[in-house]
Scaffold this motif. Structure first.
Motif, PDB file in Angstrom:
ATOM      1  N   LEU A 141      -3.616   5.921   2.154  1.00 31.53           N
ATOM      2  CA  LEU A 141      -4.309   6.526   3.294  1.00 31.53           C
ATOM      3  C   LEU A 141      -5.374   7.510   2.803  1.00 31.53           C
ATOM      4  CD1 LEU A 141      -2.595   7.926   6.483  1.00 31.53           C
ATOM      5  CD2 LEU A 141      -4.177   9.368   5.206  1.00 31.53           C
ATOM      6  N   VAL A 142      -5.033   8.341   1.833  1.00 31.05           N
ATOM      7  CA  VAL A 142      -5.957   9.373   1.362  1.00 31.05           C
ATOM      8  C   VAL A 142      -7.028   8.792   0.444  1.00 31.05           C
ATOM      9  CG1 VAL A 142      -6.152  11.479  -0.027  1.00 31.05           C
ATOM     10  CG2 VAL A 142      -4.244  11.213   1.582  1.00 31.05           C
ATOM     11  N   LEU A 143      -6.631   7.952  -0.489  1.00 26.05           N
ATOM     12  CA  LEU A 143      -7.537   7.478  -1.524  1.00 26.05           C
ATOM     13  C   LEU A 143      -8.346   6.263  -1.119  1.00 26.05           C
ATOM     14  CD1 LEU A 143      -5.105   7.748  -4.585  1.00 26.05           C
ATOM     15  CD2 LEU A 143      -6.649   9.494  -3.684  1.00 26.05           C
ATOM     16  N   GLY A 144      -7.895   5.550  -0.093  1.00 26.89           N
ATOM     17  CA  GLY A 144      -8.561   4.314   0.287  1.00 26.89           C
ATOM     18  C   GLY A 144      -8.052   3.150  -0.547  1.00 26.89           C
ATOM     19  N   GLU A 145      -8.607   1.993  -0.300  1.00 34.69           N
ATOM     20  CA  GLU A 145      -8.103   0.778  -0.942  1.00 34.69           C
ATOM     21  C   GLU A 145      -8.325   0.766  -2.456  1.00 34.69           C
ATOM     22  OE1 GLU A 145      -6.138  -1.577   0.320  1.00 34.69           O
ATOM     23  OE2 GLU A 145      -6.102  -0.215   2.024  1.00 34.69           O
ATOM     24  N   ALA A 146      -9.247   1.590  -2.966  1.00 40.07           N
ATOM     25  CA  ALA A 146      -9.437   1.656  -4.422  1.00 40.07           C
ATOM     26  C   ALA A 146      -8.192   2.181  -5.125  1.00 40.07           C
ATOM     27  CB  ALA A 146     -10.631   2.538  -4.765  1.00 40.07           C
ATOM     28  N   MET A 147      -7.358   2.966  -4.432  1.00 42.61           N
ATOM     29  CA  MET A 147      -6.124   3.524  -4.994  1.00 42.61           C
ATOM     30  C   MET A 147      -6.394   4.153  -6.358  1.00 42.61           C
ATOM     31  SD  MET A 147      -3.603   3.496  -2.945  1.00 42.61           S
ATOM     32  CE  MET A 147      -2.110   3.638  -3.924  1.00 42.61           C
ATOM     33  N   THR A 148      -7.386   5.011  -6.390  1.00 41.89           N
ATOM     34  CA  THR A 148      -7.766   5.680  -7.633  1.00 41.89           C
ATOM     35  C   THR A 148      -7.788   7.176  -7.384  1.00 41.89           C
ATOM     36  OG1 THR A 148      -9.100   3.779  -8.318  1.00 41.89           O
ATOM     37  CG2 THR A 148      -9.521   5.878  -9.415  1.00 41.89           C
ATOM     38  N   TYR A 149      -6.940   7.899  -8.120  1.00 45.33           N
ATOM     39  CA  TYR A 149      -6.758   9.325  -7.884  1.00 45.33           C
ATOM     40  C   TYR A 149      -7.449  10.115  -8.989  1.00 45.33           C
ATOM     41  CZ  TYR A 149      -4.219  13.628  -6.759  1.00 45.33           C
ATOM     42  OH  TYR A 149      -3.880  14.911  -6.420  1.00 45.33           O
ATOM     43  N   SER A 150      -8.757   9.958  -9.056  1.00 44.56           N
ATOM     44  CA  SER A 150      -9.562  10.692 -10.033  1.00 44.56           C
ATOM     45  C   SER A 150     -11.005  10.653  -9.565  1.00 44.56           C
ATOM     46  CB  SER A 150      -9.430  10.078 -11.443  1.00 44.56           C
ATOM     47  OG  SER A 150      -9.749   8.697 -11.429  1.00 44.56           O
TER      48      SER A 150
END
Length: 421
Positions: A141-150
């Motif tokens: 939900l927060v990061l979007g579909e990229a699912m990348t936390y950086s």
């Protein structure tokens, strides 16, 4: 009482539970104090921790843009909220009348104070789990579909967050030389091997395998990250090229690798283990292999205090390295630093995207992780925007090459091969 605590010039509007208000009628934002417990928490834990506890439990709300409201508070108030000696008697009387004096309120359950030897494998796993094992659906939900936390890399003014994350991964792949003929020639016909330390949900590993024809080992110590990363790898048809492990970087024994990416992981290492960290990466690299250390930094370095909001709620045991210390540690480990790039403005923009995502789906976020944890994340990301905007926080990509003593590095003499745009 509030004027005694904060001074005469209030930077934003304050509205209180009894309908009264202080501060300018028109300001960048408004702080709503819902009960006397907000003041009670601040009195017992002056500074950011008391404010954060009040915000997390809902005793304080913000109307208006969170980053800008926090920025106004930060720039207009002292580092620590305090009371002058001359104002102390009146403040005590006012606090008693408001019901703000009493024993300290218990901290929210969302706080964590880790136990055990700092940066041991077990304690690191507990600290990382506190941050990352809050639920993959919440992170999506927060990061979007990229699912990348950086930090992403926004190439143009209209670049979307998924495009910016892909651009960041492509830049790292090019800096690591995954497509360079010299790198591939050294593999004797095999595909180059990439180690992705702190692989998260596998996005970097998948990008490298799909776009640069490499074999990837991704390691994480988060159980939930590993489970989803493996599923995503399988759904992308990359299971033969990408292996996801639950493994600490200190436990990897199957080198050498042709390249190593470490994206947003060094913040969990700790200054006391900095040399060990880079020495281990050096051991895992083949001669002339490259390592990319992509990490938040602060000048002089900083250990996130147990009395800080981020140290209690977000990154227990987190430590930020000074760039100079990072370069020196890489040199001591036998890694020649060949390129350094600062992407701090890109991280501020990345965080704004995450804040927008969270606010746009607030009810869904609360349903997934509870209101208190959602509020902690809103406060964390909103405040971090300002850290990168005012340069208190930096984001450095530092590229090192394993030195074999010959002076040869198999590096192009300019940056032209790095830039995919």
């Amino acid at each position: 009482m509030l004027r005694a605590l904060l001074g005469d010039e209030l930077p934003v509007r304050f509205e209180f539970w009894d309908g009264s208000a202080l501060g300018p009628a028109r300001s960048v934002g408004t702080l709503h104090l819902r009960s006397a417990d907000a003041l009670r928490r601040i009195l017992w834990a002056p500074g950011e921790l008391g404010f954060a506890r009040a915000f997390v439990v809902g005793d304080i709300d913000v109307t208006g843009p969170v980053p800008e409201t926090l920025r106004a508070l930060q720039t207009s108030m002292p580092d620590e909220i305090g009371v002058g000696v001359s104002a102390l008697p009146a403040t005590i009387v006012a606090a008693r009348e408001l019901g703000a004096i009493g024993t300290p309120l218990p901290p929210p359950d969302e706080e964590l104070v880790p136990r055990g030897l700092r940066h041991s494998i077990g304690r690191d796993k507990r600290s990382v789990g506190h941050h990352y094992d809050v639920g993959n659906d919440f992170y999506r939900l927060v990061l979007g579909e990229a699912m990348t936390y950086s930090c992403a890399r926004f190439v143009t003014s209209d670049t979307t967050l998924p495009q910016a994350q892909a651009a960041k991964h492509e830049l790292i792949c090019r800096k690591l030389g995954l497509a360079d003929p010299e790198v591939r020639a050294a593999c004797d016909g095999d595909r180059p091997r990439l180690l992705d330390v702190g692989c998260g949900w596998g996005t970097m590993a998948m990008h490298a395998a799909a776009h640069h024809d490499v074999d990837v080992v991704g390691v994480t110590i988060s159980d939930e990250q590993a489970a989803l990363a493996r599923r995503r790898v399988g759904e992308a048809g990359l299971a033969e090229r990408v292996e996801i492990r639950i493994q600490d970087y200190r436990e990897i024994t199957d080198g050498p690798f042709d390249a190593i990416s470490s994206i947003g992981m060094a913040e969990h290492v700790g200054e006391a283990r900095m040399d060990e960290y880079f020495e281990r990466l050096h051991e895992l690299l083949r001669p002339h292999g490259r390592v990319m250390n992509h990490a938040i930094a602060s000048f002089g370095g900083s250990r996130l205090s147990r009395s800080s909001f981020v140290g209690r709620y977000i990154f227990p045991d987190g430590e930020l390295f000074d760039l100079g210390d990072t370069v020196a540690a890489m040199h001591r480990a036998g890694l020649e630093v060949r390129d350094v790039e600062n992407l701090r403005e890109h991280y501020a923009r990345t965080l704004r995207c995450w804040v927008d995502n969270l606010e746009a789906r607030w009810d869904d976020a609360v349903a997934l992780v509870g209101e208190r944890r959602a509020r902690a994340w809103l406060l964390y990301m909103g405040g971090s925007v300002n850290g990168f905007d005012d340069a208190g926080l930096q984001l450095f990509q530092t590229l090192g090459v394993r030195d074999d003593g010959s002076g040869a590095s198999a590096m192009a003499p300019t940056r032209r091969s790095f830039d995919p745009t």
